[in-house]
Enzyme design. Structure first.
Site, PDB file in Angstrom:
ATOM      1  N   ASP A   1      35.142  48.776  36.612  1.00  0.00           N
ATOM      2  CA  ASP A   1      36.056  48.778  37.744  1.00  0.00           C
ATOM      3  C   ASP A   1      35.807  47.500  38.547  1.00  0.00           C
ATOM      4  O   ASP A   1      34.909  47.435  39.382  1.00  0.00           O
ATOM      5  CB  ASP A   1      35.809  50.024  38.597  1.00  0.00           C
ATOM      6  CG  ASP A   1      36.678  50.066  39.853  1.00  0.00           C
ATOM      7  OD1 ASP A   1      37.384  49.073  40.133  1.00  0.00           O
ATOM      8  OD2 ASP A   1      36.632  51.091  40.562  1.00  0.00           O
TER       9      ASP A   1
ATOM     10  N   TYR B   1      32.275  54.028  44.087  1.00  0.00           N
ATOM     11  CA  TYR B   1      33.571  54.322  44.703  1.00  0.00           C
ATOM     12  C   TYR B   1      34.656  53.777  43.782  1.00  0.00           C
ATOM     13  O   TYR B   1      34.604  52.605  43.376  1.00  0.00           O
ATOM     14  CB  TYR B   1      33.697  53.691  46.093  1.00  0.00           C
ATOM     15  CG  TYR B   1      35.092  53.830  46.671  1.00  0.00           C
ATOM     16  CD1 TYR B   1      35.470  55.002  47.303  1.00  0.00           C
ATOM     17  CD2 TYR B   1      36.022  52.806  46.555  1.00  0.00           C
ATOM     18  CE1 TYR B   1      36.761  55.154  47.813  1.00  0.00           C
ATOM     19  CE2 TYR B   1      37.311  52.947  47.064  1.00  0.00           C
ATOM     20  CZ  TYR B   1      37.669  54.120  47.685  1.00  0.00           C
ATOM     21  OH  TYR B   1      38.932  54.270  48.173  1.00  0.00           O
TER      22      TYR B   1
ATOM     23  N   LYS C   1      43.622  44.548  43.894  1.00  0.00           N
ATOM     24  CA  LYS C   1      43.342  43.890  45.164  1.00  0.00           C
ATOM     25  C   LYS C   1      43.758  42.423  45.191  1.00  0.00           C
ATOM     26  O   LYS C   1      44.875  42.095  45.570  1.00  0.00           O
ATOM     27  CB  LYS C   1      41.861  44.052  45.541  1.00  0.00           C
ATOM     28  CG  LYS C   1      41.502  45.473  46.012  1.00  0.00           C
ATOM     29  CD  LYS C   1      40.129  45.528  46.606  1.00  0.00           C
ATOM     30  CE  LYS C   1      39.720  46.938  47.032  1.00  0.00           C
ATOM     31  NZ  LYS C   1      40.453  47.466  48.190  1.00  0.00           N
TER      32      LYS C   1
ATOM     33  N   TYR D   1      41.953  56.705  57.256  1.00  0.00           N
ATOM     34  CA  TYR D   1      40.675  57.241  57.719  1.00  0.00           C
ATOM     35  C   TYR D   1      40.597  57.314  59.246  1.00  0.00           C
ATOM     36  O   TYR D   1      39.601  56.934  59.865  1.00  0.00           O
ATOM     37  CB  TYR D   1      39.506  56.424  57.143  1.00  0.00           C
ATOM     38  CG  TYR D   1      39.461  56.515  55.639  1.00  0.00           C
ATOM     39  CD1 TYR D   1      39.025  57.676  55.016  1.00  0.00           C
ATOM     40  CD2 TYR D   1      39.889  55.463  54.840  1.00  0.00           C
ATOM     41  CE1 TYR D   1      39.010  57.788  53.640  1.00  0.00           C
ATOM     42  CE2 TYR D   1      39.885  55.557  53.455  1.00  0.00           C
ATOM     43  CZ  TYR D   1      39.443  56.722  52.864  1.00  0.00           C
ATOM     44  OH  TYR D   1      39.436  56.826  51.493  1.00  0.00           O
TER      45      TYR D   1
END
Length: 419
Positions: free
Chosen positions: A242, A141, A271, A14
């Protein structure tokens, strides 16, 4: 380190090649500290994007990696199995809700979501139905790959420019009743209406339980999740949770779904699975879903990553989950939450601040205006902390092992910088 080469050739996430943001060269990391090349030490408030829950350079994780690499770093998982993967899958089945019995190992969080979506599509295909849509929430997200982007809010996320290229799915209003507030039944009405209208074309509902992460760091009421589960059962629609960001203790429960006492049909984790050492994820599902998928025309689940079940990653993940199984994380996260509850309200009094909120080892400061990332990052580094804001959000999710003094350095730096 050649920072000039970095700025000219290394494309960081990003960031723009036209106007690259400054990067800070890390020489080493230990515990909750990142040591820069110039000798400065920064208290890490980001756990390397939610992942390094045990801190850096942890001896048990290091030992697991060293022992495994002398055995084998990788073998293909097609037609071959190995103890690190078997042990990891056993641990995941034991730690997750009882109905989740089948484990598919993947490469990253985004891929775990891709796998979950494909499972849902194949499930209905095997049942003789075409259900091409997913129902999800605004401000959600789910990752940066194409299917994951398609169920990420197209208007309130970084993926808006891909409109027209991505499949168009169905978005319900995100929950507004906050964690700890009195539940408002109206909060579920839009979701219920969307499911009632579209359930015959919806393969699954996908959402982030309790905490919506990169879409706004929003923390919502567990009853919303309970109602979603009830509605999915009523309409016969699969539910995908999620938990890539929230799993493994971050919210104060081992999995965020536990706040609502529900179990999904498909669960995505990643993660923190390896304690932040390397990329690995998993998608778990019920035997019913898995057997239905495999009863279809393909006769199997049509997905197979090259590095699926990587032994080195699995070995480190086993060590990470063993640390969680001691239960020490519960007191650690409880202590973090208590300190955030004491310190964030003071930050909330600042004129620049719109809202503060916290849950478990997550603290969020929402501003009225977006930050100047380069400027605020420099100010945080000058104060000896590593905090990476985005948009209007200054947030922290430190390693669980952080002590009170180190956490105070993070919150004090936020107070001084925003004051």
């Amino acid at each position: 380190m050649d920072l000039v080469f970095d700025q000219q050739h290394v494309w960081h996430p990003y960031t723009s090649t036209l106007n690259p943001l400054p990067c800070y060269p890390v020489e080493s990391a230990s515990g909750v500290l990142l040591k820069l090349e110039d000798g400065r030490e920064l208290v890490d408030g980001m756990s390397s994007w939610w992942a390094a829950i045990h801190g850096y350079n942890h001896p048990q994780l290091n030992n697991a990696a060293k022992a495994q690499i002398d055995q084998m770093s990788h073998v293909m998982f097609g037609g071959i199995t190995h103890q690190p993967a078997v042990e990891l899958c056993r641990k995941l089945v034991e730690m997750t809700p009882e109905p989740l019995q089948q484990v598919f190992l993947a490469d990253s969080g985004s891929v775990a979501v891709e796998v979950a979506l494909k499972m849902a599509l194949q499930y209905w295909h095997a049942r003789g139905e075409q259900r091409p849509k997913f129902l999800t929430l605004r401000h959600g997200y789910h990752g940066d790959t194409f299917a994951a982007m398609s169920v990420t809010d197209p208007d309130n996320s970084m993926h808006g420019l891909y409109k027209g290229f991505l499949p168009e799915h169905i978005f319900a209003k995100s929950p507004t009743t906050r964690f700890g507030e009195d539940w408002q039944e109206d909060d579920i009405r839009d979701f219920a209406a969307q499911l009632d209208t579209h359930h015959q074309e919806v393969a699954a509902v996908i959402l982030e339980p309790i905490v919506q992460g990169a879409g706004g760091m929003r923390i919502y009421h567990p009853t919303y999740l309970q109602r979603v589960r009830e509605l999915c059962d009523e309409y016969g629609v699969l539910l995908i949770a999620d938990e890539i960001a929230t799993g493994f203790g971050r919210t104060g429960k081992l999995f965020a779904c536990e706040h609502a006492g529900i179990s999904p049909d498909i669960l995505c984790v990643g993660k923190a699975l390896t304690g932040g050492y390397m990329t690995l994820s998993a998608t778990l599902t019920t035997k019913h879903v898995a057997d239905t998928v495999c009863s279809g025309a393909a006769g199997c689940f049509m997905h197979g990553p090259t590095f699926m079940g990587n032994p080195l990653a699995c070995a480190v993940a086993n060590a990470s989950l063993t640390l969680l199984q001691t239960g020490e994380w519960q007191q650690q996260v409880e202590s973090i939450e208590k300190q955030l509850a004491e310190t964030l309200p003071e930050i909330g009094k600042l004129k620049t601040v719109k809202d503060v909120r916290w849950l478990g080892a997550i603290g969020v400061v929402e501003l009225h205006e977006p930050v100047d990332l380069a400027e605020i990052q420099q100010r945080f580094v000058d104060q000896g902390v590593w905090i990476r804001p985005f948009g209007t959000l200054v947030y922290i999710m430190p390693p669980f092992i952080i002590n009170q003094q180190e956490l105070s350095r993070l919150t004090s730096a936020i107070l001084i910088t925003l004051g």
